[in-house]
Design an enzyme around this catalytic site. Structure first.
Site, PDB file in Angstrom:
ATOM      1  N   ASP A 100     -19.534 -74.092 -10.124  1.00 44.26           N
ATOM      2  CA  ASP A 100     -19.184 -75.170 -11.049  1.00 44.26           C
ATOM      3  C   ASP A 100     -19.684 -74.902 -12.462  1.00 44.26           C
ATOM      4  OD1 ASP A 100     -21.751 -75.430  -9.890  1.00 44.26           O
ATOM      5  OD2 ASP A 100     -21.866 -77.553 -10.370  1.00 44.26           O
ATOM      6  N   GLU A 166     -23.268 -77.242  -7.680  1.00 53.11           N
ATOM      7  CA  GLU A 166     -24.706 -76.961  -7.754  1.00 53.11           C
ATOM      8  C   GLU A 166     -25.367 -77.833  -8.812  1.00 53.11           C
ATOM      9  OE1 GLU A 166     -28.484 -75.657  -8.878  1.00 53.11           O
ATOM     10  OE2 GLU A 166     -26.783 -75.383 -10.231  1.00 53.11           O
TER      11      GLU A 166
END
Length: 427
Positions: A100, A166
């Site tokens: 991400d 994350e």
């Protein structure tokens, strides 16, 4: 949680087995370096926020499938998991990359600069890989290609984990490592050990940094809600000022660190990152809110700090005529490198990077949800150099000017590939 004794750990070196990097693996990594960099540029130019990594996941899945790797998609919403079986039976090792990006508007002048705009928490924002997750993806894609082309060297199974979120799932959603684990990513087949890396903008290219035991902090998000009594700004005695109480609580929190926490054990941090309250210059509002983070590297210190923050916020608010509640949300546990696994794999790090380029470092108060995997199975998480040679100023992670030198990716591919082989093939 085991306490770290670094001196005891270092005396174990003689017991570790030594490995020599496989020259064919080294050559294979060098042969695909340009491709790995190209993947990184493409991913950097097209970043996606947490739990929204749809195009990123599709690119990863397509690549893994092209290698003949068994692929599962939509794990923990947008995660991708690949399973590669070696030619010989053995253990199972997992390799993890986070995928991400962040709600940051990039300021760099790069040919692959992100121009992506999205919405985060109801506000329009740029999107940028401002923490190096684009490099992590490209490195693991390269590692997957090398290992898929060398199954005759693998005793066991490799599980490639491309993990979303994350940086944290959006409010009201689950995500990240915790959801991956909940959905069985460490099962079927059961993982014996897991490796992960994080590129670092302040570590020189060609360098690996590591720490046995606690290496990154447990991260808590906290919210303090303060109740006062609204009144006219010209007559503060007619009410209870929650903004004034908020200031006292912030000051009190810092005394927990400076006067109550034994920082000789481990560092700790309390940061208030957001204050909200009031709508007009001449109105003392009814309520105020503080939002922030706690970072700890020792379980006992964590317990002390959270207890004292609760007591202090409630007690100070009461002392000034108001009331307060505090809630904590755990974002990560302590990133704890298993001592035995770290000892076992340290020779690999040194043989691949060169002994002079592997540095034992102190813990950092940054957090990583890789820690959740390490609570389930032995894990090793290390830092990879991404600062260009000669550079004297590294822009911090999570900033618009953050940059990583492409030359750092090759060592990442070599290291992850060799760690996998050396772990699985150890006698």
């Amino acid at each position: 949680m085991k306490k770290l004794n670094t001196l005891a750990f270092l005396t174990l070196g003689a017991a570790a087995f030594a490995q020599t990097p496989d020259p064919e693996i080294t050559a294979a990594a060098e042969a695909i370096e340009d491709q790995v960099i190209e993947w990184r540029h493409d991913i950097h130019e097209h970043p996606e926020l947490s739990n929204r990594e749809f195009e990123t996941a599709a690119k990863i899945a397509e690549h893994l499938k092209s290698l003949g790797i068994e692929v599962e998609t939509k794990v923990a919403k947008t995660g991708v998991v690949g399973i590669l079986k070696g030619d010989y039976p053995g253990k199972v090792v997992a390799l993890r990359a986070d995928i991400d990006a962040l709600p940051v508007t990039e300021r760099n002048d790069l040919p692959f600069k992100s121009e992506v705009v999205s919405t985060f928490m109801g506000e329009e924002t740029g999107v940028m890989h401002a923490c190096g997750h684009d490099t992590h993806i490209a490195i693991l894609m390269g590692t997957a290609q090398i290992l898929a082309e060398n199954t005759d060297k693998i005793h066991g199974t490799v599980k490639f984990i491309f993990q979303p979120a994350e940086e944290g799932a959006p409010p009201g959603e689950e995500g990240g490592a915790a959801l991956m684990i909940k959905e069985g990513v460490l099962k079927s087949p059961d993982v014996d050990a897991i490796f992960g890396l994080h590129i670092n903008s302040a570590t020189p290219v060609g360098t690996i940094a590591y720490k046995p035991g606690g290496t990154m902090a447990a991260v808590e998000r906290f919210v303090v809600k303060i109740q006062g009594k609204q009144t006219h700004g010209s007559q503060p005695w007619g009410g209870v000022d929650p903004i004034y109480i908020a200031a006292k609580i912030i000051d009190g929190f810092q005394s927990i660190i400076s006067r109550e926490s034994n920082l000789l054990v481990e560092p700790a941090v309390i940061t208030v990152g957001k204050i909200s309250g009031g709508v007009r210059f001449n109105i003392i509002p009814e309520t105020a809110e503080l939002v922030g983070t706690v970072r700890t590297l020792d379980p006992d210190m964590r317990e002390l700090i959270i207890r004292r923050m609760t007591e202090m916020s409630e007690g100070l608010a009461k002392a000034y005529g108001g009331s307060a509640t505090i809630e904590f949300q755990s974002n990560t546990a302590i990133t704890y490198n298993d001592l035995t696994l770290t000892e076992q794999m340290l020779p690999t790090l040194k043989n691949v990077a060169g002994e002079d380029h592997v540095k034992l470092v102190k813990a950092t108060t940054g957090g990583e949800d890789f820690s959740y995997y390490q609570e389930e199975v032995p894990g090793l998480f290390f830092f990879l150099g991404g600062m260009a040679p000669g550079n004297t100023e590294a822009y911090p992670h999570h900033t618009p000017d953050f940059q990583i030198d492409d030359d750092g990716l090759l060592l990442g591919v070599k290291t992850m590939s060799q760690l996998t082989l050396d772990y699985l093939n150890a006698k």
